[in-house]
Scaffold this motif. Structure first.
Motif, short mmCIF file in Angstrom:
data_model
loop_
_atom_site.label_atom_id
_atom_site.label_comp_id
_atom_site.label_asym_id
_atom_site.label_seq_id
_atom_site.Cartn_x
_atom_site.Cartn_y
_atom_site.Cartn_z
N LYS A 22 91.70 49.45 2.80
CA LYS A 22 91.02 50.06 1.65
C LYS A 22 89.76 50.80 2.08
O LYS A 22 89.45 51.89 1.58
CB LYS A 22 90.64 48.97 0.62
CG LYS A 22 91.84 48.39 -0.11
CD LYS A 22 91.41 47.21 -1.00
CE LYS A 22 92.63 46.43 -1.46
NZ LYS A 22 92.28 45.09 -1.95
N LEU A 23 89.02 50.22 3.05
CA LEU A 23 87.74 50.81 3.46
C LEU A 23 87.90 52.11 4.24
O LEU A 23 87.04 52.98 4.17
CB LEU A 23 86.95 49.79 4.30
CG LEU A 23 86.35 48.62 3.52
CD1 LEU A 23 85.89 47.52 4.48
CD2 LEU A 23 85.19 49.08 2.65
N ILE A 24 88.99 52.23 5.01
CA ILE A 24 89.15 53.44 5.83
C ILE A 24 90.05 54.49 5.17
O ILE A 24 90.12 55.62 5.65
CB ILE A 24 89.69 53.12 7.25
CG1 ILE A 24 91.09 52.52 7.19
CG2 ILE A 24 88.71 52.25 8.01
CD1 ILE A 24 91.72 52.30 8.57
N ALA A 25 90.69 54.15 4.06
CA ALA A 25 91.57 55.11 3.39
C ALA A 25 90.81 56.38 3.05
O ALA A 25 89.71 56.34 2.48
CB ALA A 25 92.15 54.48 2.12
N GLY A 26 91.34 57.51 3.45
CA GLY A 26 90.72 58.79 3.12
C GLY A 26 89.51 59.16 3.95
O GLY A 26 88.87 60.18 3.70
N MET A 32 97.61 53.60 10.24
CA MET A 32 97.59 52.44 9.34
C MET A 32 97.60 51.15 10.15
O MET A 32 98.42 50.98 11.04
CB MET A 32 98.81 52.49 8.43
CG MET A 32 98.86 51.32 7.47
SD MET A 32 99.81 51.72 5.99
CE MET A 32 99.55 50.25 5.01
N ILE A 33 96.67 50.29 9.86
CA ILE A 33 96.56 49.02 10.58
C ILE A 33 97.38 47.97 9.82
O ILE A 33 97.15 47.72 8.64
CB ILE A 33 95.08 48.56 10.68
CG1 ILE A 33 94.20 49.67 11.27
CG2 ILE A 33 94.98 47.27 11.48
CD1 ILE A 33 94.55 50.09 12.67
N LEU A 34 98.34 47.37 10.52
CA LEU A 34 99.22 46.38 9.90
C LEU A 34 98.90 44.97 10.41
O LEU A 34 98.36 44.81 11.50
CB LEU A 34 100.68 46.70 10.22
CG LEU A 34 101.18 48.07 9.76
CD1 LEU A 34 102.57 48.34 10.32
CD2 LEU A 34 101.17 48.17 8.24
N LEU A 35 99.27 43.98 9.60
CA LEU A 35 99.14 42.59 10.03
C LEU A 35 100.22 42.32 11.07
O LEU A 35 101.41 42.44 10.77
CB LEU A 35 99.32 41.64 8.84
CG LEU A 35 99.21 40.15 9.13
CD1 LEU A 35 97.78 39.77 9.53
CD2 LEU A 35 99.66 39.32 7.93
N THR A 62 89.35 51.88 18.48
CA THR A 62 88.52 53.06 18.21
C THR A 62 87.70 52.85 16.95
O THR A 62 86.50 53.18 16.90
CB THR A 62 89.41 54.31 18.07
OG1 THR A 62 90.16 54.47 19.27
CG2 THR A 62 88.57 55.55 17.82
N ILE A 63 88.32 52.29 15.92
CA ILE A 63 87.60 52.01 14.67
C ILE A 63 86.44 51.06 14.94
O ILE A 63 85.30 51.29 14.49
CB ILE A 63 88.55 51.40 13.61
CG1 ILE A 63 89.60 52.44 13.20
CG2 ILE A 63 87.76 50.92 12.40
CD1 ILE A 63 90.74 51.86 12.35
N ASP A 116 93.23 57.31 10.55
CA ASP A 116 94.37 57.42 11.48
C ASP A 116 94.04 56.93 12.88
O ASP A 116 94.81 57.13 13.82
CB ASP A 116 94.86 58.87 11.54
CG ASP A 116 95.37 59.34 10.19
OD1 ASP A 116 96.04 58.52 9.51
OD2 ASP A 116 95.11 60.50 9.81
N GLU A 117 92.86 56.32 13.05
CA GLU A 117 92.47 55.84 14.38
C GLU A 117 93.10 54.48 14.67
O GLU A 117 93.49 53.75 13.77
CB GLU A 117 90.94 55.71 14.46
CG GLU A 117 90.18 57.01 14.24
CD GLU A 117 90.27 57.96 15.42
OE1 GLU A 117 91.00 57.65 16.41
OE2 GLU A 117 89.63 59.02 15.37
#
Ligand code: MN
Length: 196
Positions: free
Chosen positions: A40-44, A1-4, A54-55, A49-50
């Motif tokens: 939202k875009l990478i969920a699921g 999860m990417i956090l601010l 990497t993303i 989990d990257e």
């Protein structure tokens, strides 16, 4: 999860060069929105989990992942930009960066002029950068969300030249914003740390 990430200083720390009002919007709204959109875009997906770099690398150049690339790169670029600034910074650097700048441009003054010029001449939104390409320092500019991370060069320093970075404080005077940031805010300790 990417956090601010937390802003590395208080929102009024960079005033008057960059006002608390600008940081309220730039960090509190724009940067936060990139983080939330990316989530939202990478969920699921297989990118959920990257880590951020990497993303960015996996989404770069893939038209189907343009939204992911744009938001991920903007998250990374902004987190990096905040760390490039500090109250009482700017002016000529010290340390290893100073020697490499002298070798590449002859003088700090010439370097500062070229960095400002990169920001002024970036048409529309984007970023001005000092990067390390192999062993060579270079000044480059990128459009919109594009980032050196996607191009195999090492970012050392960046200045955001999207209008949201300066419009509340400088309106259309992007050159004045660049001059003020370069002469008063650049955290050369951070840039030196990126070099090593
Ligand atoms: Mn920005």
């Amino acid at each position: 999860m990417i956090l601010l990430p937390e802003l590395p200083y208080a929102k009024d720390a960079l005033a008057p060069v960059i006002s608390a009002n600008t940081l309220e919007f730039h960090y509190g709204k724009h940067h936060r929105a990139y983080v939330e959109n990316l989530g939202k875009l990478i969920a699921g997906t297989d990118l959920a989990d990257e880590d951020l770099k990497t993303i960015i690398k996996k989404a770069a150049g893939d038209p189907a992942k343009a939204g992911i690339f744009n938001n991920a790169a903007q998250v990374w670029n902004h987190s990096f930009y905040w760390k490039c600034l500090k109250a009482g910074g700017g002016g000529a650097p010290t340390g290893a960066v100073a020697a490499k700048i002298a070798a590449a441009w002859g003088s700090y003054e010439k370097f500062a002029e070229e960095l400002k010029n990169a920001g002024v001449t970036q048409f529309g939104s984007g970023w001005a950068w000092l990067v390390l390409d192999g062993d060579q320092m270079k000044i480059v500019k990128t459009a919109n969300a594009d980032t050196p991370i996607a191009h195999g060069v090492k970012p050392l320093l960046t200045i955001d030249v999207w209008e949201h970075a300066y419009y509340l404080d400088y309106q259309n005077r992007r050159p004045d914003y660049l001059t003020a940031v370069i002469s008063k805010l650049i955290d050369w300790d951070f840039v030196n740390a990126n070099l090593s």
